[in-house]
Design an enzyme around this catalytic site. Structure first.
Site, short mmCIF file in Angstrom:
data_model
loop_
_atom_site.label_atom_id
_atom_site.label_comp_id
_atom_site.label_asym_id
_atom_site.label_seq_id
_atom_site.Cartn_x
_atom_site.Cartn_y
_atom_site.Cartn_z
CB ALA A 65 55.03 0.41 27.70
N GLY A 108 52.58 3.75 30.93
CA GLY A 108 53.84 4.49 30.76
C GLY A 108 53.59 5.95 30.41
CD GLU A 111 54.86 3.84 34.80
OE1 GLU A 111 54.93 3.37 33.64
OE2 GLU A 111 55.23 3.21 35.81
CD GLU A 131 51.02 0.31 34.04
OE1 GLU A 131 49.97 0.57 34.67
OE2 GLU A 131 51.87 1.17 33.76
N1 CO8 Z 1 50.75 -0.18 22.72
C1 CO8 Z 1 50.73 -0.47 21.40
N2 CO8 Z 1 49.75 -0.11 20.58
C2 CO8 Z 1 48.72 0.59 21.11
C3 CO8 Z 1 48.66 0.93 22.46
C4 CO8 Z 1 49.76 0.52 23.29
N3 CO8 Z 1 49.84 0.83 24.60
N4 CO8 Z 1 47.54 1.61 22.69
C5 CO8 Z 1 46.90 1.71 21.51
N5 CO8 Z 1 47.61 1.08 20.56
C6 CO8 Z 1 47.28 0.92 19.14
C7 CO8 Z 1 46.19 -0.12 18.94
O1 CO8 Z 1 46.72 -1.44 18.93
C8 CO8 Z 1 45.63 0.32 17.62
O2 CO8 Z 1 46.48 -0.15 16.60
P1 CO8 Z 1 45.83 -0.79 15.23
O3 CO8 Z 1 45.10 0.36 14.60
O4 CO8 Z 1 47.03 -1.25 14.47
O5 CO8 Z 1 44.91 -1.87 15.67
C9 CO8 Z 1 45.74 1.82 17.65
O6 CO8 Z 1 46.74 2.12 18.65
C10 CO8 Z 1 44.48 2.51 18.06
O7 CO8 Z 1 44.05 1.94 19.27
P2 CO8 Z 1 42.50 1.70 19.60
O8 CO8 Z 1 41.80 1.28 18.36
O9 CO8 Z 1 42.42 0.81 20.78
O10 CO8 Z 1 42.08 3.20 19.94
P3 CO8 Z 1 40.92 3.70 20.88
O11 CO8 Z 1 40.86 5.17 20.69
O12 CO8 Z 1 39.67 2.90 20.67
O13 CO8 Z 1 41.42 3.35 22.38
C11 CO8 Z 1 42.98 3.29 24.20
C12 CO8 Z 1 42.55 3.99 22.90
C13 CO8 Z 1 41.87 3.43 25.25
C14 CO8 Z 1 44.22 3.99 24.69
C15 CO8 Z 1 43.25 1.80 23.94
O14 CO8 Z 1 44.04 1.68 22.77
C16 CO8 Z 1 43.98 1.13 25.06
O15 CO8 Z 1 43.35 0.73 26.05
N6 CO8 Z 1 45.31 0.98 24.92
C17 CO8 Z 1 46.13 0.29 25.90
C18 CO8 Z 1 46.32 1.11 27.17
C19 CO8 Z 1 47.18 0.36 28.15
O16 CO8 Z 1 46.86 -0.73 28.59
N7 CO8 Z 1 48.33 0.95 28.50
C20 CO8 Z 1 49.29 0.35 29.39
C21 CO8 Z 1 50.37 -0.31 28.60
S1 CO8 Z 1 51.51 -1.22 29.62
C22 CO8 Z 1 52.56 -0.02 30.21
O17 CO8 Z 1 52.43 1.14 29.93
C23 CO8 Z 1 53.66 -0.52 31.07
C24 CO8 Z 1 54.65 0.53 31.46
C25 CO8 Z 1 55.96 -0.11 31.75
C26 CO8 Z 1 57.14 0.84 31.74
C27 CO8 Z 1 57.01 2.01 30.79
C28 CO8 Z 1 57.89 1.90 29.57
C29 CO8 Z 1 57.70 3.10 28.66
#
Ligand code: CO8
Length: 257
Positions: A65, A108, A111, A131
């Site tokens: 998400a 997400g 999921e 999460e």
């Molecule tokens: N949400 C928003 N932005 C994101 C997300 C995210 N989940 N993941 C990555 N981005 C953005 C980063 O903020 C970054 O933006 P910017 O360039 O503006 O700073 C850009 O994408 C690139 O990200 P990274 O530099 O971090 O890229 P990497 O290749 O180094 O890493 C990762 C990629 C490993 C995926 C890392 O970005 C990460 O850990 N992301 C978060 C993963 C996470 O915690 N996911 C769970 C989210 S909570 C959730 O899913 C709850 C579900 C609830 C119901 C579902 C509804 C749909």
């Protein structure tokens, strides 16, 4: 401006829906969820589409998400009714769906793959429900579908630790249908979809409902549901065609009736 999803349909009646928000690693923003649901519903209503492949990018399926959007919500905000709506709309899709996953499917994103009927992934894919590291829990069916698919003990461990698991582990647990060799994830998903797309379309949709009933009901209820769906298939013209073609030693020509 390019859309948040890209949709195409091939000559084999397989639709390909690609998530297209690379700058945020395909994070599922509310706008993106709406586009996915609307596209899937459009494809589902198209009788020329027999199977849908939902894919991401080579490097990532979806990072979950949109954390930026979620972070804006005040702690005392009322529950968002739209949160569940997306998943309910996905569940209502009658056309079989195959998630084609490469890179990673987190939160997400995992999921979303789990909500599809089958999953084909690349050998380098990583899955995870991180999460808990953000102070929340899965909210798109992850805890339920994971526990039903890989078992309660494993689901508990991964939901409570937020640790990732790899493609081989996913295969061993029965979470994915195929692990494709490097770079072949999308081709293999489409190949699988083309086989489904060749089959009698009515029976395919009935078969999907029957298998899903196994996850949603007791065995007794599921068996009743299967029998009712079987009778629907027996009442179709395609059933007559399929059996006649077998007896006449030729390929069937299914009409979806
Ligand atoms: N949400 C928003 N932005 C994101 C997300 C995210 N989940 N993941 C990555 N981005 C953005 C980063 O903020 C970054 O933006 P910017 O360039 O503006 O700073 C850009 O994408 C690139 O990200 P990274 O530099 O971090 O890229 P990497 O290749 O180094 O890493 C990762 C990629 C490993 C995926 C890392 O970005 C990460 O850990 N992301 C978060 C993963 C996470 O915690 N996911 C769970 C989210 S909570 C959730 O899913 C709850 C579900 C609830 C119901 C579902 C509804 C749909």
């Amino acid at each position: 401006m390019a859309g948040l999803v890209e949709v195409s349909v091939d000559d084999f009646r397989v639709a390909l829906l690609r998530l297209n928000r690379p700058e945020a690693r395909n994070a599922l923003s509310p706008e993106m969820r709406t586009e996915i649901a609307e596209s899937l519903e459009r494809l589902d209503a198209d009788p020329e589409v027999r199977c849908i492949v939902l894919a991401g990018h080579d490097e990532f399926f979806a990072a979950g998400a949109d954390i930026r959007a979620m972070a804006e919500r005040p702690v005392d905000a009322a529950p968002d009714p739209k949160g569940i709506e997306f998943w309910t709309r996905l569940t209502a899709i009658g056309t079989p769906t195959i998630a084609a996953v490469s890179g990673y499917a987190f939160g997400g994103g995992c999921e979303l793959a789990l909500a599809c009927d089958m999953i084909v992934c690349d050998e380098g894919t990583r899955f995870g429900q991180p999460e808990i590291t953000l102070g929340i829990i899965p909210g798109g069916g992850g805890s339920q579908r994971l526990a039903r698919t890989i078992g309660k003990q494993r689901a508990m461990e991964y939901v409570l630790t937020g640790r990732r698991w790899d493609a081989k582990t996913a295969e061993r647990w029965g979470l994915v249908n195929r692990v494709a060799g490097k770079g072949a994830w999308l081709t293999e998903a489409i190949e699988l979809a083309r086989i489904v797309a060749e089959r009698a379309p009515l029976a395919v949709r009935l078969g999907k409902r029957a298998v899903l009933a196994a996850q949603e009901t007791s065995l007794a209820e599921g068996l009743r549901e299967e029998r009712a769906l079987f009778e629907e298939a027996m009442a179709s013209e395609d059933r007559v065609e399929g059996m006649t073609a077998f007896l006449e030693k030729r390929e069937p020509r299914f009409q979806g009736r």
